[in-house]
Design an enzyme around this catalytic site. Structure first.
Site, PDB file in Angstrom:
ATOM      1  CD  GLU A   1      45.627  34.945  32.976  1.00 23.95           C
ATOM      2  OE1 GLU A   1      46.337  35.392  32.049  1.00 23.95           O
ATOM      3  OE2 GLU A   1      44.555  34.352  32.779  1.00 23.95           O
TER       4      GLU A   1
ATOM      5  CG  ASP B   1      42.871  30.797  32.234  1.00 23.34           C
ATOM      6  OD1 ASP B   1      42.606  31.692  31.416  1.00 23.34           O
ATOM      7  OD2 ASP B   1      44.032  30.536  32.612  1.00 23.34           O
TER       8      ASP B   1
END
Lengths: 546, 225
Positions: free
Chosen positions: A193, A302
């Site tokens: 991230e 993701d």
């Protein structure tokens, strides 16, 4: 044989076994043959094949109702407790968050020693977690939140060497248990991230010196580099945060790679973005890539492929085949040939709306329009995925693969512009999920169609679901199966339970008062079988009432 | 008496009034301030004037009060009015014609079956409150869901869901009992999708609705926390 006699035999057998190998040193031969000493648990997933399947059979479907609490270890930490302990000849080793190693008497929970590493930096997206240790000889290995790899003396808890694996300032971190292969310790770096450039590296177990390194994002001149537009490869993510597996015959080590950065906006990284969201098979001696398979090319959801690679040998269309079984965060269950990487099967195990199937090479066929947008696009599975890092299990006796699944959970994926800044979040949007990540049992008001958790048993030959055990809330609990066809797991609502691995029938449960966020394991000491699991900030250990 | 917030903007007068002594004052967003302004103009300005200083001895915009010395006092005054003066009781509709207390509680008054409204003004915006009154079914929050269950002996119970897991369910029923059941002991267990709350579109006139919303906005919890 009546139950009593069976018990006696297993007690005698396991004490014989433990007597013959209580030399103390955990050689690599012992790790490879871990299934021959099921009283111990020598690697994160039990063996290097990572089936999280134990040959212990004292606890059975018939007597599991007599399981009761033996001891609890309460971590001196309020952070998530995700480690699976190791057990070596009656000694348990585990890690409480962030990086405190504890050696305990596995029969009583009494502490022998603790070793504390205090990470100076490090703020992983999802908590300062650690999932466990690796051991070789008398040395324990821990990856740390500030991206160090530390070797610790298993007898006295003193550090032996401390290697900086990557820069914590740039948000590299290590959360998974290392994997020992031969005389090397292998770890990878997380930080997907934050725009890291992920890698997996092998270190000499006795010196901490790096032996090889594999970049999960190929640099200029390396094959696969062309799958990244512009300079995006420099900050493209590709983290590693779950322990890989090892096939000693092929001498290949398998690892699942996480998402490309930024997570929800792929505009600045045109291309497939290799080897993000892939399984990579590397030569264990050199780190050279043997093959890869990318589950989610150019991912914008993701969908980390950080699951534990489960290696199994099974009959495939009439011939014996060495395969990898893989339930991916992206909602598909896969079977791959683990010698070649050939795609054998891909089938959804939960609802999937981003892809409609596969082409003949095994590349997913995308559904037009199902990409993140400024106003948000609804997609199944949601950002938390159909599953994630929670260990699955394969039971060779039932031939079934067991998945901790998030069913009916979806997200609105929202895309936003983002610029890379060192060490800062680099996600490119956000998501709104029907079920959010949450680590304590918050009140649950959801209907089944808005998301629930399940243990789903899948037949690897077809990808068909044989049975499911539904939980009202989702699950971050791994799955353990045993040779008596028991299945242990737990979920967010705070139950730890045993199912009949053949039917999914609930046989026993214990209210542990907080989310089970770890993979259960089992071991035995002096002929008595124990089952251990973390929930909340405690480690619970169960055994049969005497 | 605690320090008063100096508020020069007329637009913020209404919120300032109910926030003056409240710890939440720093968190007001511009849209909340706008909401406050609208409410103030609609409901208070006739008497207090556009700047909030027309009632002798009271300057709402500058935190000058005759009686109120705490946040709770302000809520109490707005709710109950000042007897013997022109200051009206804004809780009249809530407690009277609207019959809100049949299902809702504020502090220790009313029923606990529906969601407690003692701090509804702190957690919802005006527009959301209006919508709850006009279209109660438009959006039912997760934590306000109702369930209906039938026990094995045939007893039907409806209530607000408090929690549930694989094996059990917890709720508060219309008799305000906290109940917990094993799902295995139930014949039926289902969500009630339609809100039991009636729409007030035709039950209240626009003036009453405005008063009611003013009152709800003033409910910011104990001590305004």
């Amino acid at each position: 044989m009546n139950a009593r006699a069976a018990l006696l035999v297993s007690v005698v057998l396991s004490s014989l076994l433990s007597a013959s190998i209580s030399s103390g040193q955990v050689s690599f031969e012992r790790i490879l043959g871990a299934d021959k000493e099921p009283q111990n648990w020598l690697t994160y997933s039990g063996t290097t094949l990572s089936q999280r399947h134990s040959l212990l059979n004292q606890i059975t479907p018939a007597n599991v109702k007599n399981l009761e609490l033996q001891w609890i270890y309460q971590a001196r930490s309020l952070e998530k407790f995700e480690a699976t302990p190791l057990v070596v000849d009656g000694i348990m080793y585990t890690v409480q968050a962030p990086n405190h190693v504890i050696a305990l008497d596995a029969a009583t929970g009494r502490v022998f020693w603790t070793y504390s590493h205090h990470p100076v930096r490090g703020r992983p997206c999802c908590g300062r977690v650690n999932r466990g240790l690796a051991i070789l000889d008398d040395i324990l290995f821990m990856g740390t939140i500030d991206a160090h790899l530390i070797a610790i003396d298993a007898k006295n808890g003193r550090p032996l060497w401390d290697t900086t694996v990557a820069s914590a300032r740039s948000a590299y971190t290590i959360t998974h248990a290392p994997l020992v292969i031969k005389d090397k310790v292998i770890v990878g770096t997380a930080g997907g991230e934050y725009g890291i450039r992920g890698f997996l590296a092998a270190y000499d177990a006795h010196t901490g010196k790096e032996v090889w390194r594999f970049n999960t994002i190929p640099g200029p001149g390396e094959p696969g580099h062309e799958t990244w537009g512009g300079d995006s490869w420099k900050t493209g993510g590709g983290p590693l945060w779950m322990t890989g597996s090892y096939d000693p015959v092929l001498n290949l080590t398998y690892w699942g790679v996480g998402n490309p950065s930024p997570d929800w906006n792929g505009d600045d990284r045109p291309g497939d973005n290799l080897y993000s969201d892939s399984v990579i098979a590397l030569d264990a001696d050199t780190g050279m890539l043997k093959w890869y398979y990318q589950f989610s090319p150019h991912d914008e959801f993701d969908y980390d492929a950080v699951q534990v690679p489960v290696l199994a040998d099974m009959e495939w269309q009439g011939k014996p085949r060495k395969v990898i079984l893989w339930a991916n965060r992206n909602g598909f269950f896969y079977v791959l040939d683990r010698a070649t990487g050939q795609f054998l099967l891909g089938k959804p195990f939960v609802e999937v709306t981003w892809a409609s199937g596969f082409d003949e090479k095994g590349r997913p066929v995308l559904v037009p329009g199902k990409i993140p947008s400024a106003e948000g696009t609804l997609i199944y599975p949601g950002n938390p995925g159909g599953t994630s890092w929670y260990s699955p299990s394969y039971n060779p006796r039932t031939g079934l693969f067991y998945i901790p699944a998030w069913v009916n959970s979806s997200s609105l994926f929202v895309k936003a512009p983002v610029k890379y800044r060192e060490g800062r979040e680099y996600a490119g949007g956000t998501n709104r999920s029907t079920v959010a990540f949450d680590w304590s049992p918050a009140p649950n008001f959801r209907k089944e169609e808005e998301g629930y958790g399940a243990v789903r048993a899948v037949d690897p030959h077809t990808g068909e679901m044989r049975w499911e055990f539904k939980m009202a809330d989702v699950t971050e609990g791994g799955i353990l199966t045993t040779a008596s066809d028991l299945l242990f797991s737990g979920g967010r609502e705070g139950y730890f339970f045993a199912l009949d691995a053949r039917s999914g029938e609930l046989l026993w449960k214990a209210a542990v008062g907080a989310a089970v966020q770890s993979g259960p394991m089992t071991y035995s000491v002096n002929g008595k079988q124990y089952v251990a699991v973390n929930a909340g900030t405690c480690l619970f250990v169960f055994g049969l009432r005497q | 008496m605690r320090a008063f917030k100096l508020c020069t903007s007329v637009f913020a007068v209404f919120l300032a009034t109910i926030n003056t002594l409240s710890a939440k004052q720093q968190t007001d967003t511009p849209s909340e301030v706008n909401d406050g302004r609208q409410l103030f103009i609609a409901n208070c300005a006739v008497c207090h004037g556009p700047d909030g200083d027309s009632v002798p001895g009271v300057d709402l915009g500058h935190g000058k009060f005759k009686r109120a010395s705490s946040y709770d006092d302000l809520v109490e005054i707005i709710s109950a009015g000042v007897p013997g003066t022109a200051m009206p009781a804004f809780s009249k509709v809530f407690e009277g014609k609207g019959e809100c207390l049949n299902c809702h509680s504020v502090k220790n008054k009313g029923s606990r079956l529906g969601p407690d409204l003692a701090e509804i003004g702190a957690v919802r915006r005006m527009i959301e409150l209006e919508r709850s009154l006009l279209e109660p079914n438009a959006e039912i929050l997760l934590q306000n869901r109702m369930v209906r269950l039938v026990t094995r002996d045939g007893i039907t119970i409806t209530g607000r869901l408090l929690n549930q897991d694989t094996f059990s369910v917890q709720l508060i029923d219309s008799k305000e009992r906290l109940l917990s059941f094993q799902k295995s002991s139930l014949k039926e267990y289902a969500f009630v999708d339609k809100s039991p709350m009636p729409t007030y579109r035709d039950k209240l006139n626009p003036g009453e609705l405005a008063d009611l919303v003013s009152y709800l906005v003033s409910l910011k919890g104990i001590g305004g926390q």
